[in-house]
Design a protein around this motif. Structure first.
Motif, mmCIF file in Angstrom:
data_model
loop_
_atom_site.group_PDB
_atom_site.id
_atom_site.type_symbol
_atom_site.label_atom_id
_atom_site.label_comp_id
_atom_site.label_asym_id
_atom_site.label_seq_id
_atom_site.Cartn_x
_atom_site.Cartn_y
_atom_site.Cartn_z
ATOM 1 N N GLY A 290 0.895 -1.119 0.136
ATOM 2 C CA GLY A 290 -0.101 -0.004 0.052
ATOM 3 C C GLY A 290 1.022 1.385 0.126
ATOM 4 N N SER A 291 0.123 2.603 0.189
ATOM 5 C CA SER A 291 0.823 3.737 0.148
ATOM 6 C C SER A 291 0.510 4.635 1.061
ATOM 7 N N GLY A 292 -0.458 4.135 2.181
ATOM 8 C CA GLY A 292 -1.021 4.897 3.238
ATOM 9 C C GLY A 292 -1.994 5.811 2.993
ATOM 10 N N LYS A 293 -2.552 6.636 4.130
ATOM 11 C CA LYS A 293 -3.585 7.367 3.800
ATOM 12 C C LYS A 293 -3.287 8.526 4.191
ATOM 13 N N PRO A 294 -4.003 9.818 3.805
ATOM 14 C CA PRO A 294 -3.484 11.087 4.345
ATOM 15 C C PRO A 294 -4.224 11.583 5.601
ATOM 16 N N TYR A 295 -5.018 10.852 6.148
ATOM 17 C CA TYR A 295 -5.715 11.105 7.381
ATOM 18 C C TYR A 295 -5.766 10.121 8.505
ATOM 19 N N PRO A 296 -5.670 10.521 9.904
ATOM 20 C CA PRO A 296 -5.275 9.346 10.996
ATOM 21 C C PRO A 296 -6.413 8.442 10.805
ATOM 22 N N VAL A 297 -6.170 7.299 11.576
ATOM 23 C CA VAL A 297 -7.109 6.404 11.885
ATOM 24 C C VAL A 297 -7.114 5.867 13.239
ATOM 25 N N SER A 298 -8.168 5.324 13.943
ATOM 26 C CA SER A 298 -8.081 4.849 15.373
ATOM 27 C C SER A 298 -8.968 3.636 15.387
ATOM 28 N N VAL A 299 -8.614 2.653 16.186
ATOM 29 C CA VAL A 299 -9.131 1.519 16.003
ATOM 30 C C VAL A 299 -10.070 1.324 17.416
ATOM 31 N N LEU A 300 -11.252 0.876 17.520
ATOM 32 C CA LEU A 300 -12.074 0.738 18.829
ATOM 33 C C LEU A 300 -12.024 -0.944 18.933
ATOM 34 N N ILE A 301 -11.546 -1.336 20.294
ATOM 35 C CA ILE A 301 -11.348 -2.789 20.424
ATOM 36 C C ILE A 301 -11.854 -2.934 21.911
ATOM 37 N N ASN A 302 -12.286 -4.030 22.074
ATOM 38 C CA ASN A 302 -12.515 -4.719 23.331
ATOM 39 C C ASN A 302 -12.389 -6.147 23.681
ATOM 40 N N LYS A 303 -12.717 -6.723 24.823
ATOM 41 C CA LYS A 303 -12.304 -8.048 25.000
ATOM 42 C C LYS A 303 -12.921 -9.207 23.944
ATOM 43 N N GLY A 304 -13.698 -8.801 23.123
ATOM 44 C CA GLY A 304 -14.458 -9.627 22.432
ATOM 45 C C GLY A 304 -13.944 -9.585 20.992
ATOM 46 N N SER A 305 -12.832 -8.795 20.815
ATOM 47 C CA SER A 305 -11.777 -8.317 19.655
ATOM 48 C C SER A 305 -11.038 -9.509 19.477
ATOM 49 N N ALA A 306 -11.002 -10.457 18.640
ATOM 50 C CA ALA A 306 -10.204 -11.562 18.598
ATOM 51 C C ALA A 306 -9.666 -12.057 17.429
ATOM 52 N N SER A 307 -8.419 -12.640 17.234
ATOM 53 C CA SER A 307 -7.932 -13.167 16.200
ATOM 54 C C SER A 307 -7.714 -12.274 15.093
ATOM 55 N N ALA A 308 -8.470 -12.321 13.965
ATOM 56 C CA ALA A 308 -8.425 -11.511 12.861
ATOM 57 C C ALA A 308 -8.377 -10.114 13.198
ATOM 58 N N SER A 309 -9.338 -9.702 14.183
ATOM 59 C CA SER A 309 -9.396 -8.345 14.653
ATOM 60 C C SER A 309 -8.242 -7.819 15.310
ATOM 61 N N GLU A 310 -7.590 -8.708 15.789
ATOM 62 C CA GLU A 310 -6.187 -8.390 16.705
ATOM 63 C C GLU A 310 -5.240 -8.112 15.674
ATOM 64 N N ILE A 311 -5.209 -8.863 14.631
ATOM 65 C CA ILE A 311 -4.489 -8.720 13.480
ATOM 66 C C ILE A 311 -4.474 -7.229 12.929
#
Length: 483
Positions: A290-311
């Motif tokens: 990829g080449s990246g994006k010009p805007y910031p990104v954040s990720v919402l996580i909790n204890k139910g975020s597993a496996s592929a979500s954690e990747i």
């Protein structure tokens, strides 16, 4: 995920065999030894057993077949022997599937299924919920991540393998699963009735929030998720999006290929997306194109975020610097390969063969990924459903009353306490709820009041104004975006 080298195709699973979905990809790793695919160079499966070992096994079966008090089912004995060998590995993700279970497993690969809509795993011999899928019957009924399933329709899951438990949990649309659970913090088991249904296959939901902050929620990583994500992302970008929140809370996993396709555009070329490590400690990195994006990104996580979500969370955190907001994730960092061809009779073995690591080389197994900004949800988000064993009345004290008070507090009805004692103020709050919902105003909680109360709480949980984690993410993004 692209690997070079041998032509062997391996089904690699980065998640638990679930009642609903599983994480699946096809890999071709160059640094890992052949794992026994017929016809591949060096792929012969060598048992390592001596003739003495074979004789002991054959003698044991012969004694059972010829000397045991009653006649035995040969297939049952053989399957039990295989399960016994795998059980010694003490790995909940390494399992044997007989023909029926293997067929069920293959059906789960599709993005359409019927069930309760929750991913489960085996933890210390107990069947535990990783996460209910958002909008599923499991979530609507009040099942939570880390609930331990004790029985289904009166059948205990004690001593059951993960696959055996799943076969009991699953079932046709419209049928009931009466599930008894143990929940951390609740001294008594809780009974919850879940009506099985078709599980929503739509996995991506997007919206533009105030301040031109986009939000894309991923509920699972299915075959069409990356395509849908890209479509929704483009719509948000075309509207002038200044920053993006990716929400993978209670997302139990899915296809690794979907994760790579989703995160790659955000990660600059040649930076790592994920690493795979074999038993020798040899690692292979999946680099971004990829080449990246010009805007910031954040990720919402909790204890139910597993496996592929954690990747996804690990990739964006380590290689882009994205902020992780919410709670520590589930912690699933091993990789499984299925061996169906090798078994030769329609049965299947799913075995842990690799680790996966974040781009920085962190193994998150059983630890999870901690958020940069820790935010807890309101208490009523985690309130247990009421048992409905009896009508709750004033001047009593119980765990049910405590959960009742937490619910009332979440609905802004001021029960005055949450210690489990049914006070007069609690009764007044119950009466207020009953008036608002056209119920008999008794101040007591019978089954009808309990059901409507739980429904109201679920609606309140879905209200964005009550979502403290989303509020925190939105505030952070508004402060971060360029003017």
């Amino acid at each position: 995920m692209t690997f070079k080298g041998r032509t062997v195709i391996a089904f690699v699973l980065l998640g638990m065999f679930a009642s609903s979905i599983m994480t699946l990809t096809i890999v071709n790793p160059s640094i890992f030894a052949a794992v026994g695919r017929p016809g591949a160079e060096g792929a012969e499966v060598k048992s390592g057993l001596t003739q003495k070992d074979y004789n002991k096994i054959a003698t044991t079966y012969g004694l059972i077949e010829n000397k045991f008090l009653t006649e035995v089912d040969r297939e049952k004995i053989v399957n039990g022997a295989i399960n016994g060998m795998l059980a010694t590995l003490d790995d909940p993700f390494t399992v044997y599937m007989d023909q029926k279970e293997a067929q069920q497993f293959d059906e789960n690969i599709s993005s359409s299924f019927q069930g309760i809509g929750a991913e489960v795993t085996s933890e210390d011999g107990r069947i535990m919920i990783v996460a209910p899928i958002k909008g599923s019957p499991a979530e609507k009924a009040g099942l939570h991540a880390n609930d331990v399933i004790l029985s289904v329709n009166g059948e205990s899951l004690e001593g059951q393998t993960l696959n055996q438990a799943i076969m009991k949990i699953r079932g046709p649309k419209g049928t009931q699963a009466k599930i008894e659970i143990a929940r951390p913090g609740s001294p008594e088991p809780i009974q919850i009735i879940v009506v099985r249904d078709d599980i929503d296959v739509e996995t991506v939901y997007a919206e533009m929030l105030e301040g031109q902050i986009g939000k894309i929620e991923i509920r699972q990583f299915a075959s069409n998720t990356s395509k849908r994500f890209k479509e929704e992302l483009k719509l948000l970008e075309d509207q002038g999006m200044k920053g993006l929140i990716i929400d993978v809370r209670n997302d139990p996993g899915g296809l690794l290929t979907a994760v790579v396709e989703i995160v790659e555009p955000f990660i600059p070329k040649d930076k790592a997306i994920v690493q795979i490590e074999n038993r020798k400690g040899e690692k292979e990195v999946t680099p971004s194109k990829g080449s990246g994006k010009p805007y910031p990104v954040s990720v919402l996580i909790n204890k139910g975020s597993a496996s592929a979500s954690e990747i996804l969370a690990g990739a964006l955190h380590d290689s882009v610097g994205s902020k992780l907001i919410g709670e520590t994730t589930f912690g699933k960092g091993t990789v499984q390969v299925t061996f169906e061809e090798e078994m030769g009779d329609g049965s299947n073995i799913k075995m842990t063969v690799y680790k996966w690591l974040t781009p920085n080389g962190t193994w998150i197994h059983k630890k999870g990924i901690a958020p940069d900004l820790a935010v807890e949800q309101p208490a009523f988000f985690k309130a247990a459903p009421l048992s409905k064993k009896e009508t709750l009345k004033p001047d009593t004290n119980s765990e049910d009353v405590k959960n009742l008070q937490i619910m009332l507090q979440g609905l802004a009805l001021n029960p005055d306490r949450t210690d489990g004692y049914y006070s007069q103020q609690t009764a007044t709050a119950v009466k207020a709820f009953q008036r608002l919902n056209d119920l008999p105003v008794t101040g007591e909680v019978d089954t009808e009041t309990a059901n409507k109360l739980e429904k109201a709480v679920l609606a309140a949980i879905r209200e964005p104004k009550n979502d403290l984690q989303l509020k925190a993410a939105l505030q952070y993004m508004q402060q971060t975006v360029k003017p």
